[in-house]
Design a protein around this motif. Sequence first.
Motif, mmCIF file in Angstrom:
data_model
loop_
_atom_site.group_PDB
_atom_site.id
_atom_site.type_symbol
_atom_site.label_atom_id
_atom_site.label_comp_id
_atom_site.label_asym_id
_atom_site.label_seq_id
_atom_site.Cartn_x
_atom_site.Cartn_y
_atom_site.Cartn_z
ATOM 1 N N LEU A 147 0.838 -1.199 0.000
ATOM 2 C CA LEU A 147 0.000 0.000 0.000
ATOM 3 C C LEU A 147 0.874 1.252 0.000
ATOM 4 O O LEU A 147 1.853 1.328 0.740
ATOM 5 C CB LEU A 147 -0.899 0.015 1.237
ATOM 6 N N PHE A 148 0.498 2.250 -0.830
ATOM 7 C CA PHE A 148 1.265 3.493 -0.895
ATOM 8 C C PHE A 148 0.410 4.584 -1.525
ATOM 9 O O PHE A 148 -0.686 4.326 -2.024
ATOM 10 C CB PHE A 148 2.555 3.289 -1.714
ATOM 11 N N VAL A 149 0.924 5.811 -1.508
ATOM 12 C CA VAL A 149 0.289 6.933 -2.205
ATOM 13 C C VAL A 149 1.167 7.257 -3.404
ATOM 14 O O VAL A 149 2.362 7.545 -3.252
ATOM 15 C CB VAL A 149 0.152 8.158 -1.288
ATOM 16 N N ASP A 150 0.596 7.186 -4.606
ATOM 17 C CA ASP A 150 1.345 7.410 -5.835
ATOM 18 C C ASP A 150 1.834 8.860 -5.902
ATOM 19 O O ASP A 150 1.032 9.797 -5.832
ATOM 20 C CB ASP A 150 0.462 7.096 -7.047
ATOM 21 N N ALA A 151 3.149 9.049 -6.031
ATOM 22 C CA ALA A 151 3.726 10.395 -6.060
ATOM 23 C C ALA A 151 3.289 11.189 -7.283
ATOM 24 O O ALA A 151 3.262 12.423 -7.258
ATOM 25 C CB ALA A 151 5.250 10.299 -6.009
ATOM 26 N N GLU A 152 2.933 10.488 -8.358
ATOM 27 C CA GLU A 152 2.544 11.184 -9.598
ATOM 28 C C GLU A 152 1.076 11.572 -9.596
ATOM 29 O O GLU A 152 0.700 12.680 -9.990
ATOM 30 C CB GLU A 152 2.852 10.296 -10.805
ATOM 31 N N THR A 153 0.206 10.644 -9.135
ATOM 32 C CA THR A 153 -1.233 10.906 -9.177
ATOM 33 C C THR A 153 -1.802 11.337 -7.831
ATOM 34 O O THR A 153 -2.937 11.800 -7.770
ATOM 35 C CB THR A 153 -1.980 9.644 -9.643
ATOM 36 N N HIS A 154 -1.040 11.130 -6.754
ATOM 37 C CA HIS A 154 -1.468 11.438 -5.381
ATOM 38 C C HIS A 154 -2.693 10.614 -4.967
ATOM 39 O O HIS A 154 -3.461 11.032 -4.103
ATOM 40 C CB HIS A 154 -1.765 12.940 -5.221
ATOM 41 N N GLY A 177 4.470 -14.836 -12.720
ATOM 42 C CA GLY A 177 5.784 -14.607 -13.304
ATOM 43 C C GLY A 177 6.439 -13.366 -12.727
ATOM 44 O O GLY A 177 6.393 -13.107 -11.540
ATOM 45 N N TRP A 178 7.058 -12.575 -13.590
ATOM 46 C CA TRP A 178 7.781 -11.384 -13.178
ATOM 47 C C TRP A 178 6.988 -10.123 -13.474
ATOM 48 O O TRP A 178 7.555 -9.080 -13.791
ATOM 49 C CB TRP A 178 9.135 -11.322 -13.886
ATOM 50 N N SER A 179 5.699 -10.186 -13.404
ATOM 51 C CA SER A 179 4.883 -9.015 -13.710
ATOM 52 C C SER A 179 4.167 -8.533 -12.454
ATOM 53 O O SER A 179 3.920 -9.289 -11.523
ATOM 54 C CB SER A 179 3.858 -9.346 -14.804
ATOM 55 N N TYR A 180 3.837 -7.237 -12.456
ATOM 56 C CA TYR A 180 3.181 -6.601 -11.319
ATOM 57 C C TYR A 180 1.978 -5.813 -11.810
ATOM 58 O O TYR A 180 1.865 -5.475 -12.985
ATOM 59 C CB TYR A 180 4.147 -5.654 -10.598
ATOM 60 N N GLY A 181 1.088 -5.518 -10.897
ATOM 61 C CA GLY A 181 -0.064 -4.695 -11.205
ATOM 62 C C GLY A 181 -0.200 -3.594 -10.174
ATOM 63 O O GLY A 181 0.359 -3.683 -9.073
ATOM 64 N N VAL A 182 -0.927 -2.536 -10.499
ATOM 65 C CA VAL A 182 -1.181 -1.430 -9.587
ATOM 66 C C VAL A 182 -2.659 -1.081 -9.657
ATOM 67 O O VAL A 182 -3.219 -0.913 -10.739
ATOM 68 C CB VAL A 182 -0.341 -0.183 -9.938
ATOM 69 N N ILE A 183 -3.302 -0.989 -8.508
ATOM 70 C CA ILE A 183 -4.695 -0.560 -8.406
ATOM 71 C C ILE A 183 -4.713 0.754 -7.632
ATOM 72 O O ILE A 183 -4.103 0.856 -6.561
ATOM 73 C CB ILE A 183 -5.557 -1.603 -7.685
ATOM 74 N N ALA A 184 -5.401 1.766 -8.174
ATOM 75 C CA ALA A 184 -5.489 3.075 -7.527
ATOM 76 C C ALA A 184 -6.935 3.398 -7.194
ATOM 77 O O ALA A 184 -7.859 2.959 -7.898
ATOM 78 C CB ALA A 184 -4.890 4.155 -8.433
ATOM 79 N N LEU A 185 -7.150 4.175 -6.142
ATOM 80 C CA LEU A 185 -8.488 4.615 -5.744
ATOM 81 C C LEU A 185 -8.736 6.018 -6.247
ATOM 82 O O LEU A 185 -7.913 6.926 -6.049
ATOM 83 C CB LEU A 185 -8.628 4.579 -4.219
ATOM 84 N N ASP A 186 -9.881 6.218 -6.901
ATOM 85 C CA ASP A 186 -10.285 7.544 -7.332
ATOM 86 C C ASP A 186 -11.187 8.128 -6.251
ATOM 87 O O ASP A 186 -12.387 7.904 -6.243
ATOM 88 C CB ASP A 186 -11.015 7.457 -8.671
ATOM 89 N N THR A 187 -10.601 8.861 -5.317
ATOM 90 C CA THR A 187 -11.361 9.385 -4.182
ATOM 91 C C THR A 187 -12.277 10.537 -4.561
ATOM 92 O O THR A 187 -13.139 10.925 -3.771
ATOM 93 C CB THR A 187 -10.390 9.848 -3.070
ATOM 94 N N SER A 188 -12.101 11.101 -5.759
ATOM 95 C CA SER A 188 -12.925 12.232 -6.159
ATOM 96 C C SER A 188 -14.372 11.834 -6.418
ATOM 97 O O SER A 188 -15.266 12.679 -6.389
ATOM 98 C CB SER A 188 -12.361 12.896 -7.421
ATOM 99 N N CYS A 189 -14.611 10.519 -6.673
ATOM 100 C CA CYS A 189 -15.976 10.084 -6.966
ATOM 101 C C CYS A 189 -16.628 9.416 -5.775
ATOM 102 O O CYS A 189 -17.688 8.809 -5.901
ATOM 103 C CB CYS A 189 -15.969 9.131 -8.156
ATOM 104 N N ALA A 190 -16.029 9.528 -4.597
ATOM 105 C CA ALA A 190 -16.605 8.918 -3.404
ATOM 106 C C ALA A 190 -17.882 9.631 -3.020
ATOM 107 O O ALA A 190 -17.956 10.862 -3.003
ATOM 108 C CB ALA A 190 -15.609 8.946 -2.243
ATOM 109 N N GLY A 191 -18.917 8.838 -2.675
ATOM 110 C CA GLY A 191 -20.191 9.430 -2.299
ATOM 111 C C GLY A 191 -20.205 9.906 -0.859
ATOM 112 O O GLY A 191 -19.317 9.618 -0.083
ATOM 113 N N ASP A 192 -21.203 10.666 -0.514
ATOM 114 C CA ASP A 192 -21.327 11.183 0.862
ATOM 115 C C ASP A 192 -21.778 10.064 1.785
ATOM 116 O O ASP A 192 -22.542 9.223 1.395
ATOM 117 C CB ASP A 192 -22.313 12.341 0.913
#
Length: 210
Positions: free
Chosen positions: A178-185, A195-210
């Motif tokens: 878990l981390f905060v992406d320095a480029e996208t924040h 194998g030798w591959s990785y993935g990244v999942i990011a959260l779009d907090t701007s669309c979070a509901g109330d």
Amino acid sequence: MEIVVVGRHTEVPERFRRHVEEKLAKLEQLAPTAQRIDVEITHENNPRLADVRERVELTVRAKGPVVRAEAAADDRFGALDLATTKLAERLRRSRDRRKDHRKNAVQPPVDVRPFDPDRDAPAPEPEAPTHPATPGEAVESQMGDSPVVIREKLHSAATMSVDDAVYEMELVGHDFFLFVDAETHRPSVAYRRRGWSYGVIALDTSCAGD
């Protein structure tokens, strides 16, 4: 360098504590800035898991990324040997990376090898949970009347690049980080694929509901 030994579901004899301290003291040259090494011993009571009934987890805490290694065997001395070997390899990798940064050299590819750590998985929130108060603290609670036990841990939100996140994930031997992406924040998680591959999942907090 302080060495803290704790047992989970098991007693840790003084003889083994002294053996741990003598063995880990040899790693100080690989981690001269280390302030503490946490050693967690876990005993598995299930007779079907006799070959891996003793698990040892080592965590080096210093200025910089946490370095962790764990291993299991039929006795805790063997598990300690395996975990110490893994830890030494990761400490050397961390030391070499720091040297490369100081020289402003191009970073070599991360030495990626498959690990099989027994890590926590996301689970439904237990009823009336007790949340950890400080980063690194783990709290266990039972989910209602079921035998399911939830282990919850609070992590600091570190801002870094995807490359650094993958590197630190390898240092602790996790399948995810878990981390905060320095480029996208954005809050993100790096994870190991096949194998030798990785993935990244990011959260779009701007669309979070109330």
